[in-house]
Design a protein around this motif. Structure first.
Motif, mmCIF file in Angstrom:
data_model
loop_
_atom_site.group_PDB
_atom_site.id
_atom_site.type_symbol
_atom_site.label_atom_id
_atom_site.label_comp_id
_atom_site.label_asym_id
_atom_site.label_seq_id
_atom_site.Cartn_x
_atom_site.Cartn_y
_atom_site.Cartn_z
ATOM 1 N N ILE A 54 0.850 -1.207 0.000
ATOM 2 C CA ILE A 54 0.000 0.000 0.000
ATOM 3 C C ILE A 54 0.880 1.250 0.000
ATOM 4 O O ILE A 54 0.693 2.190 -0.792
ATOM 5 C CB ILE A 54 -0.927 0.032 1.234
ATOM 6 C CG1 ILE A 54 -1.917 -1.145 1.160
ATOM 7 C CG2 ILE A 54 -1.683 1.355 1.343
ATOM 8 C CD1 ILE A 54 -2.674 -1.351 2.457
ATOM 9 N N GLN A 104 -4.734 8.829 -2.085
ATOM 10 C CA GLN A 104 -5.566 7.894 -1.289
ATOM 11 C C GLN A 104 -7.058 8.181 -1.467
ATOM 12 O O GLN A 104 -7.862 7.273 -1.501
ATOM 13 C CB GLN A 104 -5.202 8.006 0.200
ATOM 14 C CG GLN A 104 -4.051 7.111 0.631
ATOM 15 C CD GLN A 104 -4.391 5.627 0.578
ATOM 16 O OE1 GLN A 104 -5.579 5.255 0.584
ATOM 17 N NE2 GLN A 104 -3.384 4.783 0.466
ATOM 18 N N LEU A 145 -6.218 1.983 -5.154
ATOM 19 C CA LEU A 145 -5.565 1.983 -3.825
ATOM 20 C C LEU A 145 -6.543 1.548 -2.732
ATOM 21 O O LEU A 145 -6.166 0.955 -1.736
ATOM 22 C CB LEU A 145 -5.006 3.374 -3.503
ATOM 23 C CG LEU A 145 -3.677 3.741 -4.177
ATOM 24 C CD1 LEU A 145 -3.195 5.115 -3.696
ATOM 25 C CD2 LEU A 145 -2.592 2.719 -3.888
ATOM 26 N N ASP A 182 -5.972 -1.092 0.009
ATOM 27 C CA ASP A 182 -6.086 -0.805 1.454
ATOM 28 C C ASP A 182 -6.805 -1.931 2.217
ATOM 29 O O ASP A 182 -6.571 -2.143 3.407
ATOM 30 C CB ASP A 182 -6.843 0.515 1.679
ATOM 31 C CG ASP A 182 -5.980 1.721 1.287
ATOM 32 O OD1 ASP A 182 -4.736 1.511 1.148
ATOM 33 O OD2 ASP A 182 -6.524 2.817 1.115
#
Ligand code: C2E
Ligand code: CA
Ligand code: CA
Length: 550
Positions: free
Chosen positions: A34, A58, A64, A68
């Motif tokens: 990540i 993010q 992403l 996550d």
């Protein structure tokens, strides 16, 4: 069961603790991915790696978001899979432990069973019987009741064994066991004491007359003949009975008294006898001897005598036979025939053998130190030969004395081989491998299987003295002696003639090619000191020279 459960929980937690580490590694890799992806996105999409670009990446980068979620998925999946694996592995270990435990329990049961049961009839043996008798005596005393103990001995069983062979003898014993089982109640114990001797324990008798009824029932069960192969055999038994507490309050006394009654039964017409004090006078010596024998062995009231064996070819002494006697304070020197059978019956024969072997080796070692290099022959009774401990006992003895094994001979009878030929072969082979010589004693009196004899590591045959003593008068005996000598020589064995008393017998044995003679003509059995003196007066110097040549 509780212990097993605890082991299970421990196993699972150990395995879980190991695999949880892997879940942590997986999670760490996902987090690193990540961070790396976020940094790359910040650089690639927004031109620089800084805090506000990282937050923007993010917020806006949909891929992403998926990344996550990975650490959580890894943590959960790793933990779940590892727990399941730990559980499965522990179940396998537990199953195998169960299996092993079951096998161990079955083995333990088998060993216990073998130690307490007779292998031929599967009946309880002497060990288990003594234990049950002991318990029954205690119960009878506590509850003020009576118990009865029977000893039953087959009549003329030896003849069946000798003429028809041990296999037929074994068949008869099995049939006898079955018939006796038919007469017994569930609560009674039927045991085989050994040989042709059985024992029956009735733990509770209400009336004395019941004892006679049971004895009659047993006798009735012997009325119809025993069928072995094509033969109908008539077998009878003599029964001796003792009642507790009237005739004794301990195992040894009750067994001895039933034994005394059995000997009386052998001589009376009824076929059974109940012990009474009056019977003791028929066998007072027997009874006291039985109780004293153990002490005699433990305290060394025995003595060994030695009878020289003369090698005819070299005209020298090849060795001695060790013959035991009991030095009794009131009865004087008791001959072995009066107490060896007692030692066999009371289980003292192994102790007696060890005493004899030690005493014989001490004496032989002394003679060797004194430059008298002669061999010593020791008698082995059947139960001693077939004792699986024997090779270890002998190894221990050989280690303790400074006498090469080739100077030791064990004399065994044909009967002891016939009892269990396979075991006898195994044990004799081990003894022969140690260098010990094996001699067949009393040859010609037992059941001789020449085929079997060939397989055994035997080096010598001793012709029984009954043939030697009559060979000059009885042509049959002469033929037996002559053919035994030829047979033995053909098989590469030496021949010893035992019991030669006359010069003519010795001369004739020489012409027949006999190798060794042992008999009163040369010497009776002598004490150790007298034997040393005998060697001195019979040219020990020459004898040694002759022996060293061999
Ligand atoms: P065996 O092994 O056949 O021993 C030979 C017996 O014949 C001995 O009797 C010996 O004294 C006797 N004998 C030797 N030469 C003559 C002779 O010229 N004329 C006569 N009439 N007899 C002779 P012993 O010492 O009374 O032993 C009897 C039996 O007791 C032995 O027979 C053997 O079976 C047994 N025995 C002796 N010592 C032991 C022992 O330490 N252990 C065991 N298991 N049995 C033993
Ligand atoms: Ca002997
Ligand atoms: Ca003999």
């Amino acid at each position: 069961m509780e212990r097993l459960g605890q082991t299970f929980i421990n196993n699972v937690s150990i395995m879980k603790s190991h695999v949880t580490k892997h879940a942590i590694y997986g999670t760490s890799i996902a987090i690193s991915a990540i961070i790396l992806a976020t940094l790359l996105s910040s650089q690639y999409h927004y031109g620089d790696i800084n805090f506000s670009n990282i937050i923007t990446a993010q917020k806006n980068n949909f891929t992403l978001w998926i990344l996550d979620g990975m650490p959580f998925i890894f943590a959960f999946w790793g933990q779940y899979v590892s727990s399941a694996m730990a559980l499965q592995a522990s179940t396998i270990v537990l199953d195998q432990t169960h299996e092993l435990r079951n096998q161990t329990a079955a083995l333990e049961y088998q060993i216990m069973h073998d130690a307490t049961h007779d292998s031929l009839t599967n009946l309880p043996n002497r060990v288990l019987l003594r234990d049950r008798l002991d318990q029954a005596i205690h119960v009878a005393l506590r509850e003020q009741k009576n118990l009865a103990f029977f000893i039953l001995d087959l009549d003329h069983f030896k003849e069946i064994n000798d003429t028809l062979g041990h296999h037929s003898g074994d068949q008869v014993l099995k049939h006898v066991a079955l018939r006796l089982q038919g007469v017994m109640r569930e609560s009674d114990t039927l045991a085989r004491l050994g040989g042709d001797e059985f024992a029956i324990l009735l733990p509770l008798i209400k009336k004395r007359s019941h004892v006679q009824i049971v004895a009659k029932k047993i006798q009735n069960s012997f009325h119809s003949p025993f069928i072995v192969g094509d033969l109908n055999l008539d077998v009878q038994a003599s029964i001796g009975i003792a009642i507790s507490p009237e005739h004794g309050k301990d195992v040894d006394t009750i067994m001895q008294r039933a034994d005394v009654a059995m000997y009386v039964a052998k001589q009376n017409n009824d076929g059974f006898a109940i012990y009474s004090r009056k019977l003791d006078k028929h066998s007072p010596k027997r009874l006291t001897l039985m109780s004293e024998l153990r002490q005699a062995i433990e305290n060394g009231y025995l003595v060994l005598h030695y009878q020289p064996k003369i090698d005819l070819k070299n005209n020298c002494v090849s060795g001695v036979e060790a013959l035991v006697r009991w030095q009794h304070k009131t009865h004087g020197l008791i001959p072995p025939d009066d107490f060896i059978p007692l030692a066999e019956r009371t289980g003292l024969i192994k102790q007696l053998f060890i005493w004899v072997a030690k005493a014989a080796l001490v004496q032989a070692e002394q003679w060797h130190n004194d430059q008298l290099k002669i061999g010593v022959a020791i008698n082995l009774s059947p139960s001693t030969l077939l004792d699986a401990d024997l090779p270890d006992v002998i190894t221990g003895l050989l280690a303790s004395y400074n006498l090469p094994a080739r100077y030791i001979t064990f004399e065994i009878t044909e009967g002891s081989i016939i009892k269990d030929p396979d075991l006898a072969l195994k044990i004799l082979t081990r003894l022969a491998e140690m260098g010990i010589n094996i001699s067949i004693d009393d040859f010609g009196t037992g059941y001789s299987s020449l085929a079997y004899l060939k397989k055994l590591p035997v080096s010598e045959l001793k012709i029984d003295k009954s043939f030697i003593q009559d060979m000059l008068k009885n042509e049959n005996d002469e033929v037996i002696v002559r053919s035994t000598i030829d047979l033995a020589h053909n098989m590469g064995l030496k021949v010893v003639a035992e019991g030669a008393e006359e010069k003519e017998t010795v001369t004739h044995l020489k012409t027949l090619g006999c190798d060794i003679i042992q008999g009163y003509y040369y010497s009776k059995p002598l004490s150790g000191n007298d034997c040393t003196e005998w060697f001195d007066t019979h040219g020990r110097g020459d004898m040694n020279k002759e022996l060293e040549k061999n």
